[in-house]
Design an enzyme around this catalytic site. Structure first.
Site, PDB file in Angstrom:
ATOM      1  N   HIS A 198      17.623 -24.461  65.675  1.00 14.76           N
ATOM      2  CA  HIS A 198      18.471 -25.020  64.629  1.00 14.76           C
ATOM      3  C   HIS A 198      17.643 -25.939  63.735  1.00 14.76           C
ATOM      4  O   HIS A 198      16.453 -26.157  63.997  1.00 14.76           O
ATOM      5  CB  HIS A 198      19.693 -25.725  65.215  1.00 14.76           C
ATOM      6  CG  HIS A 198      19.405 -26.963  66.014  1.00 14.76           C
ATOM      7  ND1 HIS A 198      18.763 -26.931  67.235  1.00 14.76           N
ATOM      8  CD2 HIS A 198      19.679 -28.272  65.775  1.00 14.76           C
ATOM      9  CE1 HIS A 198      18.669 -28.148  67.719  1.00 14.76           C
ATOM     10  NE2 HIS A 198      19.204 -28.987  66.847  1.00 14.76           N
ATOM     11  N   HIS A 218      17.645 -29.249  62.807  1.00 12.74           N
ATOM     12  CA  HIS A 218      17.415 -30.689  62.897  1.00 12.74           C
ATOM     13  C   HIS A 218      15.923 -31.017  62.987  1.00 12.74           C
ATOM     14  O   HIS A 218      15.142 -30.287  63.605  1.00 12.74           O
ATOM     15  CB  HIS A 218      18.177 -31.260  64.090  1.00 12.74           C
ATOM     16  CG  HIS A 218      19.655 -31.311  63.859  1.00 12.74           C
ATOM     17  ND1 HIS A 218      20.576 -31.421  64.882  1.00 12.74           N
ATOM     18  CD2 HIS A 218      20.393 -31.259  62.706  1.00 12.74           C
ATOM     19  CE1 HIS A 218      21.802 -31.438  64.367  1.00 12.74           C
ATOM     20  NE2 HIS A 218      21.712 -31.345  63.061  1.00 12.74           N
ATOM     21  N   ASP A 276      14.032 -33.089  64.575  1.00 14.94           N
ATOM     22  CA  ASP A 276      13.310 -33.233  65.838  1.00 14.94           C
ATOM     23  C   ASP A 276      13.063 -31.889  66.513  1.00 14.94           C
ATOM     24  O   ASP A 276      12.464 -31.841  67.596  1.00 14.94           O
ATOM     25  CB  ASP A 276      14.033 -34.202  66.779  1.00 14.94           C
ATOM     26  CG  ASP A 276      15.423 -33.740  67.181  1.00 14.94           C
ATOM     27  OD1 ASP A 276      16.119 -33.132  66.348  1.00 14.94           O
ATOM     28  OD2 ASP A 276      15.830 -33.993  68.341  1.00 14.94           O
ATOM     29  N   HIS A 277      13.484 -30.802  65.869  1.00  9.26           N
ATOM     30  CA  HIS A 277      13.226 -29.461  66.379  1.00  9.26           C
ATOM     31  C   HIS A 277      12.308 -28.652  65.465  1.00  9.26           C
ATOM     32  O   HIS A 277      11.722 -27.670  65.919  1.00  9.26           O
ATOM     33  CB  HIS A 277      14.550 -28.706  66.570  1.00  9.26           C
ATOM     34  CG  HIS A 277      15.392 -29.285  67.652  1.00  9.26           C
ATOM     35  ND1 HIS A 277      15.548 -28.698  68.885  1.00  9.26           N
ATOM     36  CD2 HIS A 277      16.116 -30.431  67.707  1.00  9.26           C
ATOM     37  CE1 HIS A 277      16.333 -29.443  69.643  1.00  9.26           C
ATOM     38  NE2 HIS A 277      16.684 -30.510  68.940  1.00  9.26           N
ATOM     39  N   HIS A 330      26.973 -27.428  67.556  1.00  4.66           N
ATOM     40  CA  HIS A 330      26.085 -28.546  67.202  1.00  4.66           C
ATOM     41  C   HIS A 330      25.709 -28.439  65.720  1.00  4.66           C
ATOM     42  O   HIS A 330      25.785 -29.411  64.971  1.00  4.66           O
ATOM     43  CB  HIS A 330      24.855 -28.508  68.097  1.00  4.66           C
ATOM     44  CG  HIS A 330      23.917 -29.655  67.922  1.00  4.66           C
ATOM     45  ND1 HIS A 330      24.255 -30.947  68.243  1.00  4.66           N
ATOM     46  CD2 HIS A 330      22.638 -29.701  67.461  1.00  4.66           C
ATOM     47  CE1 HIS A 330      23.229 -31.746  67.992  1.00  4.66           C
ATOM     48  NE2 HIS A 330      22.244 -31.010  67.518  1.00  4.66           N
ATOM     49  N   ASP A 379      20.094 -27.673  71.449  1.00  3.88           N
ATOM     50  CA  ASP A 379      21.026 -28.777  71.696  1.00  3.88           C
ATOM     51  C   ASP A 379      22.453 -28.290  71.924  1.00  3.88           C
ATOM     52  O   ASP A 379      23.407 -29.025  71.673  1.00  3.88           O
ATOM     53  CB  ASP A 379      21.014 -29.747  70.505  1.00  3.88           C
ATOM     54  CG  ASP A 379      19.740 -30.566  70.427  1.00  3.88           C
ATOM     55  OD1 ASP A 379      18.906 -30.470  71.350  1.00  3.88           O
ATOM     56  OD2 ASP A 379      19.569 -31.297  69.428  1.00  3.88           O
ATOM     57  N   HIS A 406      16.452 -31.926  75.544  1.00  2.00           N
ATOM     58  CA  HIS A 406      16.444 -33.387  75.693  1.00  2.00           C
ATOM     59  C   HIS A 406      16.604 -33.796  77.155  1.00  2.00           C
ATOM     60  O   HIS A 406      17.259 -33.102  77.944  1.00  2.00           O
ATOM     61  CB  HIS A 406      17.578 -34.023  74.887  1.00  2.00           C
ATOM     62  CG  HIS A 406      17.386 -33.965  73.409  1.00  2.00           C
ATOM     63  ND1 HIS A 406      16.643 -34.899  72.720  1.00  2.00           N
ATOM     64  CD2 HIS A 406      17.832 -33.075  72.490  1.00  2.00           C
ATOM     65  CE1 HIS A 406      16.648 -34.586  71.427  1.00  2.00           C
ATOM     66  NE2 HIS A 406      17.366 -33.486  71.267  1.00  2.00           N
TER      67      HIS A 406
END
Length: 270
Positions: free
Chosen positions: A66, A68, A70-71, A124, A143, A181
């Site tokens: 996805h 975001h 942090d990915h 998400h 996530d 995570h």
């Protein structure tokens, strides 16, 4: 620090998975055959580059779940290091994706002879996807599903997330869940509040606490364990519905989606 999953290789083609910690609590995953490697959700390039160098691996592909940061944040730097295909969701708008994927697509990952089936798992984000390796029983779910929990609903609806989790829960019980995570202990504290009489859960909390005290990751988890202890895969259980009623989270027993929505809202405020 890199955690090798050498104890969980696929003996047919000798694939292994490296756990690469990043930021405060992210896990980045490197799937490799001792020569070539694919990386899943590289939010930070530096620890990936360090791991590739340490293990003498050549990057052959990037897999994204996805959009975001942090990915995906490390992808541009990795593409400077190696010109490789970037697989990712069709709906989530990610500029660096070169091969867009959707439900039921099958990917043969370049360089490492790994076949992955794509699952649409919105909730998400609207375009979130997951990758399932049917032969190895590996799941890379970003996530969507966490050890003991699930992702927040930033874009999707409770109905979408419930359907997404149902898809994942239908995978074989021995499927190893590589989520993104280290949220496990926090998730399990909430799970205990929801289902205090779940003995499987109480035993799991002890095991996971011991792992974290030793600095050992609590993931991958397994689908079977999540079905026993994760409230978001158990939202249809009578014990959880009764707990929602007793705690005033729902005025009366309604339907599966409303029960799930109340559970997710409870976790948001926990």
């Amino acid at each position: 620090m890199f955690f090798s999953k050498a104890s969980m290789p696929d003996m047919k083609n000798s694939l292994s998975i490296l756990t690469v910690p990043a930021f405060d609590d992210n896990y980045l995953w490197i799937i490799h055959d001792d020569r070539h490697a694919a990386v899943v959700d590289p939010g930070d390039a530096m620890p990936i580059l360090q791991a590739l160098a340490q293990h003498q691996l050549t990057l052959s592909a990037i897999l994204l779940t996805h959009h975001h940061a942090d990915h995906i944040g490390g992808v541009p730097r990795l593409l400077e290091h190696a010109d490789v295909p970037v697989f990712g969701p069709t709906i989530d708008k990610i500029a660096v994706v070169t091969q867009k994927l959707r439900q039921s697509d099958v990917v043969t990952v370049p360089g490492i002879n790994l076949e992955l089936k794509v699952l649409d798992v919105p909730g998400h984000t609207l375009g979130h996807i997951a990758y399932f390796a049917p032969e190895q029983h590996w799941l890379f779910c970003g996530d969507t599903l966490f050890a003991g929990g699930c992702g927040r609903l930033f874009e999707g609806t409770p109905a979408q997330m419930l359907h997404s989790l149902d898809q994942l829960a239908a995978l074989p019980d021995d499927t190893a869940v590589y989520c993104a995570h280290e949220y496990t202990l926090s998730n399990l504290r909430f799970a205990k509040e929801v289902e205090p009489g779940n003995q499987d859960l109480l035993e799991r909390i002890k095991r996971e606490q011991a792992r974290r005290e030793q600095g050992i990751p609590t993931v991958p988890t397994q689908i079977g364990l999540e079905k026993q202890t994760n409230p978001f895969l158990r939202s249809r259980e009578t014990s959880i519905i009764n707990r929602l009623l007793e705690s005033g989270k729902i005025p009366a027993s309604q339907n599966d989606v409303s029960h799930f929505a109340a559970l997710r809202e409870w976790k948001n405020r926990f």
